[in-house]
Enzyme design. Structure first.
Site, PDB file in Angstrom:
ATOM      1  N   GLY A 169       0.822  -1.201   0.000  1.00 55.82           N
ATOM      2  CA  GLY A 169       0.000   0.000   0.000  1.00 55.82           C
ATOM      3  C   GLY A 169       0.852   1.245   0.000  1.00 55.82           C
ATOM      4  N   GLY A 185       1.828   5.440   4.465  1.00 60.90           N
ATOM      5  CA  GLY A 185       0.866   6.083   5.357  1.00 60.90           C
ATOM      6  C   GLY A 185      -0.519   5.484   5.337  1.00 60.90           C
ATOM      7  N   THR A 186      -0.693   4.360   4.633  1.00 57.33           N
ATOM      8  CA  THR A 186      -2.026   3.768   4.591  1.00 57.33           C
ATOM      9  C   THR A 186      -2.270   2.830   5.767  1.00 57.33           C
ATOM     10  OG1 THR A 186      -1.080   2.254   2.985  1.00 57.33           O
ATOM     11  CG2 THR A 186      -2.567   3.928   2.154  1.00 57.33           C
ATOM     12  N   LYS A 226       0.064   0.207   6.991  1.00 54.16           N
ATOM     13  CA  LYS A 226       0.607  -1.154   6.902  1.00 54.16           C
ATOM     14  C   LYS A 226       1.247  -1.559   8.228  1.00 54.16           C
ATOM     15  CE  LYS A 226       3.267   0.008   3.442  1.00 54.16           C
ATOM     16  NZ  LYS A 226       2.832   1.385   3.203  1.00 54.16           N
ATOM     17  N   THR A 227       2.098  -0.688   8.731  1.00 52.86           N
ATOM     18  CA  THR A 227       2.763  -0.992   9.991  1.00 52.86           C
ATOM     19  C   THR A 227       1.730  -1.152  11.103  1.00 52.86           C
ATOM     20  OG1 THR A 227       4.560   0.387   9.189  1.00 52.86           O
ATOM     21  CG2 THR A 227       4.636  -0.257  11.483  1.00 52.86           C
ATOM     22  N   GLU A 260      -6.906  33.836  -9.413  1.00 54.86           N
ATOM     23  CA  GLU A 260      -7.670  32.769  -8.751  1.00 54.86           C
ATOM     24  C   GLU A 260      -9.131  32.794  -9.177  1.00 54.86           C
ATOM     25  OE1 GLU A 260      -6.132  30.449  -7.396  1.00 54.86           O
ATOM     26  OE2 GLU A 260      -4.212  31.471  -7.214  1.00 54.86           O
TER      27      GLU A 260
HETATM   28  P1  ADP Z   1       2.654   2.748   6.570  1.00 53.87           P
HETATM   29  O1  ADP Z   1       3.395   1.740   7.358  1.00 53.87           O
HETATM   30  O2  ADP Z   1       1.654   2.157   5.639  1.00 53.87           O
HETATM   31  O3  ADP Z   1       3.516   3.755   5.874  1.00 53.87           O
HETATM   32  P2  ADP Z   1       1.686   3.448   9.136  1.00 53.87           P
HETATM   33  O4  ADP Z   1       1.075   2.177   9.514  1.00 53.87           O
HETATM   34  O5  ADP Z   1       3.007   3.747   9.728  1.00 53.87           O
HETATM   35  O6  ADP Z   1       1.774   3.600   7.569  1.00 53.87           O
HETATM   36  O7  ADP Z   1       0.662   4.601   9.459  1.00 53.87           O
HETATM   37  C1  ADP Z   1       1.049   5.844   9.943  1.00 53.87           C
HETATM   38  C2  ADP Z   1       0.027   6.369  10.909  1.00 53.87           C
HETATM   39  O8  ADP Z   1      -1.161   6.737  10.240  1.00 53.87           O
HETATM   40  C3  ADP Z   1      -0.385   5.338  11.913  1.00 53.87           C
HETATM   41  O9  ADP Z   1       0.415   5.386  13.036  1.00 53.87           O
HETATM   42  C4  ADP Z   1      -1.818   5.700  12.232  1.00 53.87           C
HETATM   43  O10 ADP Z   1      -1.861   6.588  13.308  1.00 53.87           O
HETATM   44  C5  ADP Z   1      -2.277   6.417  11.007  1.00 53.87           C
HETATM   45  N1  ADP Z   1      -3.155   5.542  10.217  1.00 53.87           N
HETATM   46  C6  ADP Z   1      -2.900   5.061   8.986  1.00 53.87           C
HETATM   47  N2  ADP Z   1      -3.924   4.309   8.540  1.00 53.87           N
HETATM   48  C7  ADP Z   1      -4.835   4.292   9.516  1.00 53.87           C
HETATM   49  C8  ADP Z   1      -6.112   3.668   9.661  1.00 53.87           C
HETATM   50  N3  ADP Z   1      -6.643   2.914   8.710  1.00 53.87           N
HETATM   51  N4  ADP Z   1      -6.783   3.868  10.818  1.00 53.87           N
HETATM   52  C9  ADP Z   1      -6.251   4.621  11.797  1.00 53.87           C
HETATM   53  N5  ADP Z   1      -5.066   5.224  11.718  1.00 53.87           N
HETATM   54  C10 ADP Z   1      -4.346   5.079  10.593  1.00 53.87           C
HETATM   55 ZN    ZN Z   2      -3.108  29.397 -11.107  1.00 54.43          ZN
HETATM   56 MG    MG Z   3       5.337   1.689   7.672  1.00 54.57          MG
END
Ligand code: ADP
Ligand code: ZN
Ligand code: MG
Length: 614
Positions: free
Chosen positions: A211, A214-215, A217-218, A435
């Site tokens: 993904g 920031g989606t 995964k971790t 704008e």
């Molecule tokens: P990735 O590993 O995909 O780059 P992370 O798992 O580190 O992203 O996500 C970063 C932060 O964004 C998480 O710590 C969480 O706080 C927030 N976040 C991301 N997705 C969600 C979700 N589906 N629900 C709640 N918080 C989320």
């Molecule tokens: Zn413009």
């Molecule tokens: Mg991550």
């Protein structure tokens, strides 16, 4: 939490120990100074010394109030309060000295410090000794530890979180329902392996989370560990590779050995593309031996799992396209779970999740925010919630208000306000017209997204913003929408030309984006004219997965290149004319709106995810 080699907050514990040692010593000196025994001895400090026989004589004559025997010392208090002292042998007991005459009224007290207060008397010495010993042990341990850090390159740097320590649960992850469903299964594998193995099913060894950054995964990987209640070894792909060759492979070995000892458990390799890239090195300036060895070791270890070892390897990446195919074959990371950017409902839920730990005003609602954050990830939304709390704190609100939230969205989406940037009135005028040009043209184009807001407050690198918001998440785009988008982008420049009969650099970004849209129409989407046909031009190296722009190799003739350029130029020219004619027709409205802006020019920010910038 076990940290294999990083000494945790060593300097802090060092300080603490030093402080403790110091306090101990200070206490000890007080103990000596305030020793009550010493006080009593002071009372006899100026007692004159006499032979023991004299005291015995005095006793017989009833000359004393009291006789005090302390160890080998004998103190006698005369009737007038004066004291005398003498020494006795250890064998001289009260009865041998004849001081136990029942008729005699003299009080004889024996205060045998050596026996009764043995413990108390050695206590200070003992404490001192222990302190010194502790200090020495601590010192040596520190040395040993620093040496072990230097010699533990081959040890894995994985952080182990115990089953109880992982507090993340599935309910902390909002949206991502499909991914969660798949992962519930993984949790079940870890909890009830028998259920599957008894029928002969093999438990998958590898799960790859794919993904955009920031989606979540971790977050999801942690939630799996939390739900399953098993230890969680997490390591980043880049941590395998360091300065020394061969370290990566031995770290992998070490990590898997540890994991097997702790089975059932989860190994989580974050950003696995750091080690898992296609081997052979084509395209990245030659092979990278170290990375290949590490990858080979991972593959070998995953193959080496017995069917009984209940260890599941999870990995996360946002570049599945660069991963080595050997990693993806069945028996390794054969389960792939795609995590999409959140849709409207999911964004709403994510905002709610992150509102849980913040003080929110009762009537705050997330509907608009969820709508305004098309294309944002969970991490972006978390950021918005955090910024809103920061706004609330700065403005001394007791809780986050809707206003704080709206400002946070703008700050994250467009950039922070730049109050220091001073525009000349003329520049401000041009920005306002520019704008408004975007806004009016966009409004008149039937396939453009609805207008959300126009702002001529400087933010980030932009002087103003016209903000269009799609009504819902869109996964495909029509040709007419592309055309209208180009038209809207050119509206800014068109307004400048129409009103001031002069043009500025403010439209450079608009022009770039309009050109890119037109070029993609011709080269990728088969939306060009007849001379181009339904052909994709340009070979993309790597995939366009998750918005990583691939490099494009030219695989077409000069003739076609000319045709593409012609299409781009003509499309843009036509849309520019269209935009100008829109504005020409509505010049009155344009002037009217611009006059509001100049009247309130101090800090207007009114009606402003496609953003058109100056
Ligand atoms: P990735 O590993 O995909 O780059 P992370 O798992 O580190 O992203 O996500 C970063 C932060 O964004 C998480 O710590 C969480 O706080 C927030 N976040 C991301 N997705 C969600 C979700 N589906 N629900 C709640 N918080 C989320
Ligand atoms: Zn413009
Ligand atoms: Mg991550």
């Amino acid at each position: 939490m076990v940290t294999s080699s990083r000494p945790p907050q060593r300097s802090r514990s060092q300080w603490l120990l030093s402080l403790l040692l110091f306090c101990g010593l200070v206490l000890l000196s007080f103990f000596f100074l305030l020793n009550p025994q010493r006080d009593k001895e002071k009372q006899f400090a100026n007692a004159s010394e006499v032979p023991l026989s004299e005291i015995t004589q005095g006793y017989a004559q009833n000359a004393y109030n009291e006789i005090l025997i302390r160890d080998s010392k004998v103190f006698a208090t005369l009737k007038d309060g004066k004291t005398i002292q003498s020494y006795k042998e250890g064998s001289d007991t009260v009865s041998r000295l004849g001081w136990n005459d029942p008729k005699n009224k003299t009080v004889v007290r024996v205060e045998n410090r050596e026996t009764t207060n043995l413990f108390l008397s050695v206590l200070p010495d003992l404490v001192f000794f222990l302190l010194v010993l502790g200090g020495i042990v601590w010192l040596f341990r520190g040395i040993a530890r620093s040496q072990s850090t230097a010699l533990s390159f081959g040890k894995s740097r994985a952080r182990i979180a115990d089953a109880k320590q992982v507090k993340t649960r599935f309910h902390d992850v909002a949206g991502a329902e499909e991914a969660k469903e798949d992962l519930v299964e993984v949790v079940d594998f870890l909890k009830n392996p028998k259920k599957y193995t008894s029928i002969g099913a093999k438990i998958p060894k590898g799960v790859l989370l794919v993904g955009a950054p920031g989606t979540g995964k971790t977050l999801l990987a942690r939630a799996v560990a939390g739900e399953a209640g098993v230890p969680f070894f997490s390591i980043a792909g880049s941590e395998f590779v360091e300065m020394f060759v061969g370290v990566g492979a031995s770290r992998v070995r070490d990590l898997f050995t540890k994991a097997k000892r702790n089975a059932p458990c989860i190994i989580f390799i974050d950003e696995i593309d750091a080690v898992g890239r296609q081997r052979g090195g084509a395209g990245f300036g030659g092979g990278h031996d170290e990375r290949e060895q590490t990858l080979n070791q991972i593959l070998t270890e995953m193959d080496g799992f017995e069917q009984e070892t209940n260890v599941i390897v999870m990995a996360a990446t946002n570049r599945p396209d660069v991963l080595d195919i050997a990693l993806l074959r069945p028996g390794r990371f054969d389960r792939r779970i795609f995590i999409d950017k959140p849709d409207l409902a999911a964004r709403h839920q994510i905002l709610e999740v992150h509102a849980r730990n913040k003080k929110m005003t009762k009537n705050v609602h997330f509907d608009d925010v969820a709508k305004q954050t098309v294309g944002m990830t969970g991490a972006d939304l978390e950021n918005i919630m955090n910024e809103s709390a920061i706004f609330a704190a700065k403005r001394k609100h007791p809780a986050v208000t809707q206003r704080d939230l709206v400002d946070a969205v703008e700050k994250v989406a467009i950039g922070a306000e730049k109050k220091s940037r001073k525009l000349t009135p003329h520049e401000k005028d041009i920005t306002a017209y520019h704008e408004l040009g975007h806004a009016i043209v966009g409004h008149l184009c039937p396939d453009s997204d609805p207008l959300h807001k126009i702002s001529i407050v400087s933010r980030g690198s932009t002087l103003g913003v016209t903000w269009f918001l799609p009504q819902e998440d869109q996964y495909t785009t029509s040709k007419s929408k592309f055309i209208d988008e180009i038209c809207g982008l050119l509206g800014g420049r068109a307004a400048e030309e129409l009103v001031f009969n002069e043009i500025t650099t403010g439209a450079s970004n608009d022009i770039e984006r309009a050109s890119l849209i037109a070029r993609n129409m011709a080269m990728r989407y088969g939306m060009g004219d007849d001379s181009l046909g339904l052909v994709a031009y340009g070979e993309h190296q790597g995939s366009t997965f998750l918005g990583v722009d691939p490099s494009v190799v030219r695989n077409y003739s000069d003739e076609m290149a000319r045709a593409i350029d012609t299409f781009v130029r003509e499309t843009i020219a036509a849309q520019y004319e269209r935009a100008k004619s829109f504005l020409h027709q509505h010049k009155k409205k344009l002037e009217e709106l611009a006059s509001i802006n100049t009247r309130r020019s101090s800090r207007s920010s009114r009606a402003s995810s496609s953003r058109r910038r100056r």
